[in-house]
Design an enzyme around this catalytic site. Structure first.
Site, short mmCIF file in Angstrom:
data_model
loop_
_atom_site.label_atom_id
_atom_site.label_comp_id
_atom_site.label_asym_id
_atom_site.label_seq_id
_atom_site.Cartn_x
_atom_site.Cartn_y
_atom_site.Cartn_z
N LYS A 81 8.17 2.14 -0.19
CA LYS A 81 8.71 1.48 -1.37
C LYS A 81 9.72 2.36 -2.10
CE LYS A 81 4.52 0.78 -2.95
NZ LYS A 81 3.78 1.29 -1.78
N GLU A 87 -23.27 10.74 18.37
CA GLU A 87 -21.96 10.21 18.79
C GLU A 87 -22.09 9.31 20.00
OE1 GLU A 87 -19.51 10.33 16.87
OE2 GLU A 87 -20.45 11.75 15.51
N GLY A 126 2.74 4.67 0.91
CA GLY A 126 3.32 5.20 2.13
C GLY A 126 4.06 4.20 2.98
N PRO A 154 0.82 -1.21 0.00
CA PRO A 154 0.00 0.00 0.00
C PRO A 154 0.85 1.27 0.00
CG PRO A 154 -0.18 -1.18 2.10
CD PRO A 154 0.65 -2.02 1.20
#
Ligand code: ADP
Ligand code: ZN
Length: 628
Positions: free
Chosen positions: A219, A435, A216, A214
């Site tokens: 790589k 919430e 970030g 994925p």
């Protein structure tokens, strides 16, 4: 997909040219000085004289030194309605003035307005200026290659925009938390540094390495570290930059890139987002994207073209290895695949250590605690987190980063910028109920992650937020856990409905509902967790590429599809009933918590549970606590 500047300009220039002519055209149609006083209909001069003689003219305004007139006249054919007409007069015609005076018609003369003229001049100049500026910019950008300014005007041949770094300065020490990948790549460094060692025994040095993971996760950083450790130059380009609108440009870029690389061997070529070029050929509707295929073919040709021992190693990165063309993965091409995943808790700690090296941390800061708080964070997220904390520290004029800044930064990285809380109002109350609804359902369900805090301070898109402490062990999730998550996600809407009634529910639950349907659908189609039985109803190759977009093609019959929908609906309905029941049964504590939340804006998990425990039993949660 990144939109490059040049792509934007290439589209914008024709638009500018057309816009220029349109603008010119619109100015030519009306004399500049009259642009505010335009009459839409024209009348011939002869007609005007005729009108004058038949006493139909009411008033005349002269413009342009008497060359244009706006005439107000009545038209008997149209019920004597007043009309405004434009007349072009033959030059400066004094006889018209005397005629008007004789007929006793009111008339006035208006000088040409100067500011209008200036604006007109500017208007006429602005597009050519923009055009020339744009072209200049375009050529400068395209000259941005290692070859130097000599290539500036070279349209057809090469407009490559790869970057070259002679020395990356990145070492393996700067990459943390992905130890296996590092170990595997250690070998590549040796290939580059001491190829004789391998060629002497007849080994073929691999040409291509595919890093899969994925965004970030480091790589690019890894590829740079290989170049840095081996002390070789680093060439990089992104796959999305190959895919241009002109056929052949991508292919010529590939050719150019490899040519430059060969001149600089040994070296590393890094291709980011290779899936942008490397998708299966012929997979698109209508034969696919010619340009992309040409680019891909060129890439394959280049990779076959150089001998294994020239010292060029191509490293490509993607997070979609499944869509890559099989030809790319054949021996002699990207035959090595290395997975670079998001780090586990130990990995996160190591990444934090790397990125805190150059930062001032207060002594009480525990990197372990941060690592514990951040499951699912990638290396880039962690780097970003420490940077945000450092910025906050500077803004608060502190000497060193404290846990306070870290906490704020975590929240910001996850959920975006903090906004200002609402003043007490009905909608604040509704958000509070929403919430608390999430939080109470989450707390009372045994399989749900525990509440970390509830807050009414808006962040990013969210107007209030309930934070849960995620479990470290996220890779295997049970059916009960998914159901708990669905129910928890529905808790907000359930509270709105139970407390305020069906008619008052809001759009605030939109995001929740999207997640709910996703989870429920996946239960049915991917994880075999419904009455349809243990079936996977989603093939790997269920995506068709439509140019750069993709479309999901269903692989099952309409009948199955209807049954899937029914299953999804029944799961969601069941969970919603549960959520509503939790809200109804705990109304007293919910009301109290809502009052507290409105007063304080934030309640942390500990306190939340203490209050709830006064009214009802809270099930013991199994949180897996990893050892570092
Ligand atoms: P990717 O190429 O996988 O998308 P990058 O290599 O571009 O990710 O990572 C972006 C930044 O995040 C890096 O420059 C680095 O600062 C940080 N980073 C990411 N992964 C790591 C890691 N494993 N160790 C140290 N820093 C990392
Ligand atoms: Zn919600």
């Amino acid at each position: 997909m990144k939109l490059s500047w040049r792509t934007v300009l290439l589209w914008a220039l024709p638009a500018l040219v057309i816009g220029f002519f349109l603008w010119q055209g619109s100015f030519a149609a009306t004399p500049m000085s009259m642009s505010r006083n335009t009459a839409s209909t024209r009348m011939t001069y002869g007609r005007f004289l005729e009108y004058l003689e038949t006493d139909r003219v009411v008033s005349v305004d002269l413009y342009d030194g008497g060359r244009t007139a706006i005439v107000e006249a009545v038209d008997p054919e149209l019920d004597n309605r007043l009309q405004r007409l434009r007349v072009d007069l033959p030059g400066n015609s004094p006889e018209v003035v005397s005629k008007l005076r004789d007929a006793g018609i009111s008339f006035d003369s208006h000088p040409a307005r100067n500011d209008g003229a200036i604006w007109g001049l500017l208007g006429n100049l602005i597009f050519p200026i923009l055009l020339i500026g744009g072209l200049f910019f375009l050529f400068r950008r395209s000259g941005n290659v290692p070859g130097g300014p000599g290539q500036a005007m070279n349209f057809g041949k090469s407009r490559a925009r790869f970057q070259m770094e002679a020395k990356t300065g990145v070492m393996f020490d700067d990459v943390a938390g992905i130890e296996e990948a590092k170990e595997e790549l250690q070998e590549v460094v040796t290939f580059l540094k001491k190829p004789e060692r391998f060629t002497a025994v007849g080994a073929r040095i691999p040409k291509g390495v595919l890093l899969v993971g994925p965004p970030g996760t480091g790589k690019t950083l890894l590829a740079k570290a290989i170049a840095g450790e081996a002390g070789v130059p680093f060439f990089s380009i992104s796959g999305s930059e190959f895919v241009e609108m002109f056929v052949g440009v991508g292919a010529s870029r590939v050719r150019d890139l490899f040519k430059k690389a060969k001149e600089n061997a040994p070296c590393i070529i890094f291709i980011d987002e290779i899936d942008a070029v490397g998708r299966q050929r012929g997979a698109g509707i209508g034969g696919g994207n010619d340009e992309r295929e040409q680019t891909l073919n060129q890439l394959l040709t280049e990779m076959d073209g150089f001998e294994g021992n020239t010292g060029i190693i191509v490293i490509a990165a993607t997070n979609r290895p499944d869509v890559l063309d099989a030809a790319l993965l054949r021996p002699g091409r990207f035959d090595r695949q290395i997975t670079v995943d998001v780090p586990d808790i130990k990995g996160r700690l190591d990444v934090l250590k790397v990125h805190s090296r150059n930062k001032k941390l207060a002594p009480e800061i525990s990197l372990e605690a941060i690592a514990r708080r951040t499951p699912g964070f990638s290396g880039a997220d962690l780097a970003n987190l420490l940077n945000e904390a450092a910025i906050l520290t500077a803004r608060r004029r502190k000497e060193a980063i404290t846990m306070l800044e870290i906490d704020d930064a975590v929240d910001r990285v996850i959920a975006g910028m903090e906004g200002t809380p609402l003043v007490d109002s009905k909608s604040k109350r509704l958000i509070a109920y929403h919430e608390i609804g999430h939080a109470i359902v989450g707390t009372l369900l045994k399989e749900h992650d525990p509440v970390q805090k509830v807050t009414l301070v808006p962040r990013g898109q969210a107007r209030g937020l309930t934070w849960f402490t995620p479990n470290e062990e996220q890779s295997l999730i049970s059916r009960a856990q998914i159901l708990a998550r669905i129910t928890g996600a529905l808790g907000g809407r359930a509270a709105e409905e139970v407390v305020f009634g069906d008619a008052e529910v809001t759009t605030g639950a939109g995001n929740d509902l999207q997640q709910v349907s996703n989870m429920a659908r996946q239960m049915v189609t991917r994880f075999g967790m419904s009455d349809l039985g243990p079936l996977s109803l989603e093939g790997q190759s269920s995506e068709v590429f439509l140019g750069r977009d993709l479309m999901v093609r269903s692989e099952y019959s309409e009948e199955i599809s209807a049954r899937i929908d029914a299953q999804v609906r029944s799961i969601v309905e069941h969970c919603y009933d549960m959520a509503r029941a939790y809200i109804r049964d705990n109304r007293t504590v919910i009301d109290r918590l809502v009052d507290l939340l409105i007063e304080r804006e934030t309640i942390d998990g500990e306190e939340f549970r203490r209050i709830v425990a006064e009214y009802t039993d809270i099930p013991e949660k199994e949180q897996y606590v990893p050892q570092i």
